[in-house]
Enzyme design. Structure first.
Site, short mmCIF file in Angstrom:
data_model
loop_
_atom_site.label_atom_id
_atom_site.label_comp_id
_atom_site.label_asym_id
_atom_site.label_seq_id
_atom_site.Cartn_x
_atom_site.Cartn_y
_atom_site.Cartn_z
N CYS A 1 -9.51 3.12 9.82
CA CYS A 1 -9.57 4.06 8.69
C CYS A 1 -10.46 3.58 7.55
O CYS A 1 -11.47 4.23 7.24
CB CYS A 1 -8.15 4.30 8.17
SG CYS A 1 -7.05 4.85 9.49
N LYS A 50 -7.43 12.66 0.42
CA LYS A 50 -7.03 11.73 1.50
C LYS A 50 -8.06 10.60 1.62
O LYS A 50 -7.72 9.42 1.66
CB LYS A 50 -6.94 12.51 2.82
CG LYS A 50 -7.18 11.73 4.08
CD LYS A 50 -6.04 10.82 4.42
CE LYS A 50 -6.44 9.82 5.50
NZ LYS A 50 -5.38 9.00 5.97
C1 UGA Z 1 -4.79 2.86 5.97
C2 UGA Z 1 -4.04 3.36 4.72
O1 UGA Z 1 -3.38 2.27 4.10
C3 UGA Z 1 -3.03 4.44 5.11
O2 UGA Z 1 -2.40 4.95 3.94
C4 UGA Z 1 -3.77 5.57 5.81
O3 UGA Z 1 -2.89 6.61 6.22
C5 UGA Z 1 -4.48 5.03 7.02
O4 UGA Z 1 -5.39 4.00 6.61
C6 UGA Z 1 -5.26 6.17 7.64
O5 UGA Z 1 -6.16 6.71 6.99
O6 UGA Z 1 -4.89 6.62 8.74
P1 UGA Z 1 -4.25 1.10 7.93
O7 UGA Z 1 -5.67 1.29 8.37
O8 UGA Z 1 -3.16 1.14 8.94
O9 UGA Z 1 -3.86 2.23 6.82
O10 UGA Z 1 -4.17 -0.32 7.25
P2 UGA Z 1 -3.98 -0.90 5.78
O11 UGA Z 1 -2.59 -1.37 5.61
O12 UGA Z 1 -4.51 0.04 4.77
O13 UGA Z 1 -4.94 -2.19 5.85
C7 UGA Z 1 -6.34 -2.05 6.07
C8 UGA Z 1 -7.01 -3.39 6.05
O14 UGA Z 1 -7.03 -3.93 4.73
C9 UGA Z 1 -6.35 -4.46 6.92
O15 UGA Z 1 -7.36 -5.16 7.63
C10 UGA Z 1 -5.66 -5.38 5.93
O16 UGA Z 1 -5.56 -6.70 6.38
C11 UGA Z 1 -6.63 -5.29 4.75
N1 UGA Z 1 -6.00 -5.62 3.45
C12 UGA Z 1 -4.98 -4.87 2.96
C13 UGA Z 1 -6.51 -6.68 2.69
O17 UGA Z 1 -7.48 -7.37 3.11
N2 UGA Z 1 -5.96 -6.96 1.47
C14 UGA Z 1 -4.93 -6.23 0.97
O18 UGA Z 1 -4.48 -6.55 -0.16
C15 UGA Z 1 -4.42 -5.18 1.73
#
Ligand code: UGA
Length: 472
Positions: free
Chosen positions: A265, A209
């Site tokens: 996360c 995870k």
């Molecule tokens: C993340 C994981 O994606 C989930 O699979 C996981 O279940 C969750 O953590 C957790 O451990 O509970 P989340 O924190 O909701 O989910 O957000 P993400 O979609 O992963 O994005 C995280 C950050 O990365 C955001 O700030 C987003 O803007 C940034 N990001 C994402 C980028 O800067 N570039 C990208 O290409 C993608």
């Protein structure tokens, strides 16, 4: 099936609502009175697209009920599955396991024979290693051995319902399940998803995870570093990444450069794993670099602004987007707050707008000196520069031509690469994004209508119209 979900935070509430939607009889148990009464009144304590409709529909049908801890004994005794989804954050970037321990202390002795205990909270691997003995020591005399499964969640805020109901995989970490009852119960529970089930020892499931999030974080930091490399050559990141992702080994997602990853996360799990690695004397320079690159991204916004404005003192900067990503009201570890703080420290005035009213008021409390406005246009009025920190769709749909007329300088640092460079320069903006360089505005007399399908066509067009106006 009869399911009890203990803890109705982000993970627990989405899990409870989704399981009810699949036709299970679900009782959600929540210790916070404020949260419980909000839920009972039909108010969602978090913003997640579609969640309020699913909760309402399933409450009306009687498949989803909410209860306080006083009802726990009755709810869990009759359940086929009890899922624990309490928080494991200490609120300061660290782990805390007191809540899950006290929840298990209360819960495990109440479990009836044949009930499977499922832990859905994200846990430090060390805690997982001792989970079987912790549960065993608390099992009631009548229940016998408690089938115990670790079932990590992979739900992104903003698309959590989709991620629950259509997961790429369901991970079953075997904490203790001698008879196989727990595994069979979860196979039945997740049958509607038709996702592959990955059955592993619990410790491997817990590290798996974390590893998924560590890899996603690594991809983002790689994209952020690559954006700087693209800028130095004058290459365009969108095209570079698009060409890479045809290779199936690389994969398509999480390669968008930006102001950095935030949320509860990724930053937390990178920092905690790194700390653990240090205390265990594990060499982990890659993770250290992932963290370092991420923490530097908000400063890169300042460097770009400083260059475009020739100094930040007394500059008025509009900050568009506060939440750590769109479609959530979550401000935890949001890069926007660091950008705001750095700008204020540099003597700028910052006026922010976010579509989530709760995020606006919370940001003002967290960053003294930050102002917020009630609309994007109000935030941008008389601004010397605009920073886009969260790619809410409302910003893509804005009338940027009108916006160019209300700012003092139409200068945009698009921290998420969310806007169309050619459309912005057409609308009169000087446009900068990581890995896309700086594009000068197309003057109205030179203006040509561009309807671009991809970034390279847009840039080639703008360059042609400007005769080298695309500066790097
Ligand atoms: C993340 C994981 O994606 C989930 O699979 C996981 O279940 C969750 O953590 C957790 O451990 O509970 P989340 O924190 O909701 O989910 O957000 P993400 O979609 O992963 O994005 C995280 C950050 O990365 C955001 O700030 C987003 O803007 C940034 N990001 C994402 C980028 O800067 N570039 C990208 O290409 C993608």
């Amino acid at each position: 099936m009869r399911v009890s979900v203990v803890g109705l935070g982000y993970v627990g509430l989405v899990t409870a609502a989704s399981l009810a939607e699949w036709g299970n009889q679900v009782v959600g148990i929540e210790a916070s009175e404020a949260r419980l009464s909000a839920l009972r009144d039909g108010r969602m304590p978090i913003f997640e697209p579609g969640l309020d409709e699913v909760v309402q529909r399933n409450r009306e049908s009687g498949r989803l009920q909410f209860a306080g801890p006083d009802a726990m004994s009755r709810a869990v005794h009759r359940a086929d599955i009890v899922m624990v989804a309490v928080g494991t954050h200490d609120g300061h970037g660290g782990w805390q396991t007191d809540t899950i321990s006290s929840t298990l202390d209360a819960l495990v002795p109440m479990l009836g024979a044949g009930t499977t205990l499922v832990v859905r909270s994200t846990l430090p691997p060390e805690y997982v290693a001792s989970l079987a003995s912790y549960v065993e020591a608390r099992a009631g005399e009548n229940s016998g051995p408690v089938p115990t499964i670790l079932n990590p969640e992979f739900m992104r805020e903003g698309s959590a319902l989709h991620d629950f109901m259509q997961p790429d995989r369901v991970v079953i970490g075997l904490v203790s399940d001698e008879t196989g009852l727990g595994q069979r119960a979860l196979a039945e529970l997740y049958a509607p998803s038709s996702a592959p089930m990955v059955v592993l020892p619990a410790l491997d499931a817990s590290v798996g995870k974390l590893a998924a999030n560590l890899f996603l974080a690594t991809k983002i930091s790689f994209a952020n570093e690559l954006a700087g490399i693209c800028d130095s050559y004058g290459a365009t990141i969108d095209n570079v990444v698009a060409s890479m992702t045809y290779d199936k080994r690389i994969g398509t997602g999480f390669l968008r450069p930006g102001v950095g990853f935030g949320g509860s996360c990724l930053p937390h799990q990178v920092a905690m794993t790194l700390l653990d690695a240090q205390s265990r004397e594990v060499h982990a320079p890659l993770l250290a670099a992932v963290k370092q690159i991420n923490e530097f991204q908000p400063r890169r916004v300042l460097l770009a602004l400083n260059r475009m404005l020739s100094g930040l003192h007394d500059a008025r900067v509009a900050l568009l987007g506060l939440t750590f990503k769109p479609d959530t009201d979550d401000l935890r570890e949001a890069p926007s707050l660091r950008i705001a703080q750095h700008l204020l420290d540099a003597g700028a005035r910052v006026v922010a707008y976010d579509p989530m009213p709760a995020a606006r008021s919370s940001a003002v409390e967290q960053v003294p000196g930050l102002d917020v406005a009630e609309s994007p246009m109000a935030a941008m009025r008389d601004a010397h520069a605009v920073v886009l920190a969260t790619e809410w769709s409302v910003f893509r749909e804005l009338d940027w031509l009108a916006a160019a007329n209300i700012v003092r300088n139409p200068l945009m640092v698009d921290g998420r690469g969310a806007l169309d460079a050619a459309a912005m320069t057409e609308a009169g903006w000087t446009y900068h994004a990581f890995g896309r360089g700086t594009h000068q505005p197309v003057t109205r007399s030179e203006s040509v209508m561009v309807n671009v399908q991809n970034a390279s066509a847009a840039i080639a067009h703008a360059e042609g119209a400007l005769d080298g106006g695309h500066t790097r």
